[in-house]
Design a protein around this motif. Sequence first.
Motif, mmCIF file in Angstrom:
data_model
loop_
_atom_site.group_PDB
_atom_site.id
_atom_site.type_symbol
_atom_site.label_atom_id
_atom_site.label_comp_id
_atom_site.label_asym_id
_atom_site.label_seq_id
_atom_site.Cartn_x
_atom_site.Cartn_y
_atom_site.Cartn_z
ATOM 1 N N ILE A 19 18.594 -17.117 21.303
ATOM 2 C CA ILE A 19 19.704 -16.767 20.409
ATOM 3 C C ILE A 19 19.836 -17.814 19.312
ATOM 4 N N ASP A 20 19.767 -19.080 19.676
ATOM 5 C CA ASP A 20 19.927 -20.160 18.701
ATOM 6 C C ASP A 20 18.714 -20.351 17.807
ATOM 7 N N ASN A 21 17.515 -20.170 18.336
ATOM 8 C CA ASN A 21 16.307 -20.538 17.613
ATOM 9 C C ASN A 21 15.530 -19.378 17.003
ATOM 10 N N VAL A 22 15.819 -18.163 17.446
ATOM 11 C CA VAL A 22 15.069 -17.003 16.963
ATOM 12 C C VAL A 22 15.983 -15.951 16.349
ATOM 13 N N GLN A 23 17.175 -15.775 16.905
ATOM 14 C CA GLN A 23 18.042 -14.659 16.549
ATOM 15 C C GLN A 23 19.186 -15.045 15.615
ATOM 16 N N ASP A 24 19.111 -16.189 14.987
ATOM 17 C CA ASP A 24 20.155 -16.638 14.059
ATOM 18 C C ASP A 24 21.551 -16.579 14.670
ATOM 19 N N GLY A 25 21.645 -16.876 15.965
ATOM 20 C CA GLY A 25 22.944 -16.924 16.635
ATOM 21 C C GLY A 25 23.501 -15.576 17.056
ATOM 22 N N LYS A 26 22.765 -14.487 16.844
ATOM 23 C CA LYS A 26 23.245 -13.145 17.196
ATOM 24 C C LYS A 26 22.786 -12.780 18.604
ATOM 25 N N ASP A 27 23.719 -12.415 19.455
ATOM 26 C CA ASP A 27 23.412 -11.967 20.810
ATOM 27 C C ASP A 27 23.668 -10.470 20.864
ATOM 28 N N ASP A 28 22.690 -9.684 20.406
ATOM 29 C CA ASP A 28 22.920 -8.257 20.215
ATOM 30 C C ASP A 28 21.920 -7.356 20.942
ATOM 31 N N CYS A 29 21.128 -7.911 21.845
ATOM 32 C CA CYS A 29 20.174 -7.136 22.644
ATOM 33 C C CYS A 29 19.124 -6.422 21.801
ATOM 34 N N GLU A 30 18.934 -6.855 20.582
ATOM 35 C CA GLU A 30 17.903 -6.283 19.728
ATOM 36 C C GLU A 30 16.596 -7.040 19.941
ATOM 37 N N GLU A 31 15.506 -6.440 19.492
ATOM 38 C CA GLU A 31 14.197 -7.067 19.601
ATOM 39 C C GLU A 31 13.967 -7.962 18.387
ATOM 40 N N TYR A 32 13.452 -9.175 18.638
ATOM 41 C CA TYR A 32 13.201 -10.141 17.566
ATOM 42 C C TYR A 32 11.773 -10.654 17.652
ATOM 43 N N TRP A 33 11.114 -10.721 16.517
ATOM 44 C CA TRP A 33 9.786 -11.309 16.429
ATOM 45 C C TRP A 33 9.919 -12.813 16.636
ATOM 46 N N VAL A 34 8.988 -13.386 17.390
ATOM 47 C CA VAL A 34 8.996 -14.822 17.673
ATOM 48 C C VAL A 34 7.681 -15.411 17.183
ATOM 49 N N SER A 35 7.770 -16.396 16.323
ATOM 50 C CA SER A 35 6.558 -17.015 15.777
ATOM 51 C C SER A 35 5.877 -17.869 16.843
ATOM 52 N N ARG A 36 4.609 -18.087 16.657
ATOM 53 C CA ARG A 36 3.867 -18.978 17.559
ATOM 54 C C ARG A 36 4.460 -20.383 17.521
ATOM 55 N N LYS A 37 4.900 -20.797 16.347
ATOM 56 C CA LYS A 37 5.488 -22.130 16.224
ATOM 57 C C LYS A 37 6.729 -22.259 17.104
ATOM 58 N N LYS A 38 7.577 -21.222 17.119
ATOM 59 C CA LYS A 38 8.779 -21.260 17.967
ATOM 60 C C LYS A 38 8.393 -21.313 19.441
ATOM 61 N N LEU A 39 7.365 -20.543 19.830
ATOM 62 C CA LEU A 39 6.921 -20.577 21.218
ATOM 63 C C LEU A 39 6.341 -21.942 21.572
ATOM 64 N N MET A 40 5.633 -22.555 20.637
ATOM 65 C CA MET A 40 5.110 -23.907 20.867
ATOM 66 C C MET A 40 6.261 -24.899 21.014
ATOM 67 N N ASN A 41 7.315 -24.726 20.207
ATOM 68 C CA ASN A 41 8.492 -25.603 20.324
ATOM 69 C C ASN A 41 9.140 -25.474 21.696
ATOM 70 N N LEU A 42 9.262 -24.245 22.195
ATOM 71 C CA LEU A 42 9.837 -24.027 23.521
ATOM 72 C C LEU A 42 8.950 -24.655 24.596
ATOM 73 N N LYS A 43 7.649 -24.458 24.487
ATOM 74 C CA LYS A 43 6.721 -25.057 25.456
ATOM 75 C C LYS A 43 6.835 -26.574 25.440
ATOM 76 N N ASP A 44 6.877 -27.155 24.238
ATOM 77 C CA ASP A 44 6.998 -28.612 24.118
ATOM 78 C C ASP A 44 8.314 -29.115 24.707
ATOM 79 N N LEU A 45 9.395 -28.376 24.496
ATOM 80 C CA LEU A 45 10.688 -28.761 25.061
ATOM 81 C C LEU A 45 10.632 -28.734 26.589
#
Length: 99
Positions: free
Chosen positions: A11-37
């Motif tokens: 919600i914070d990093n991909v969905q611009d703070g919207k919690d709306d049960c919609e589908e959101y594209w996630v970049s590889r960079k964001k997934l790498m950030n999550l993995k690194d975290l």
Amino acid sequence: VSQSRYDGWFIDNVQDGKDDCEEYWVSRKKLMNLKDLCQDILEHPDDERETDLEPTEGFFFGSYEKDDWYYQDLENTVRGLERALSLPDSYDFYYRASW
């Protein structure tokens, strides 16, 4: 990825703070950030971070303690993200909360 543990992160990093049960594209960079975290938390569990993956209390989420289940989730997430990120660049990734 254990969805319930990471809803807030997405919600914070991909969905611009919207919690709306919609589908959101996630970049590889964001997934790498999550993995690194996740890896950083596993390697330095006592460090304080500006962004962290706090346990979520509730029936579906389990304990809100940083217990063995919490760290196992992080390990599983790192392995899953490593597999996903090893796919060809032509693959796209999406996230949808199931609430």
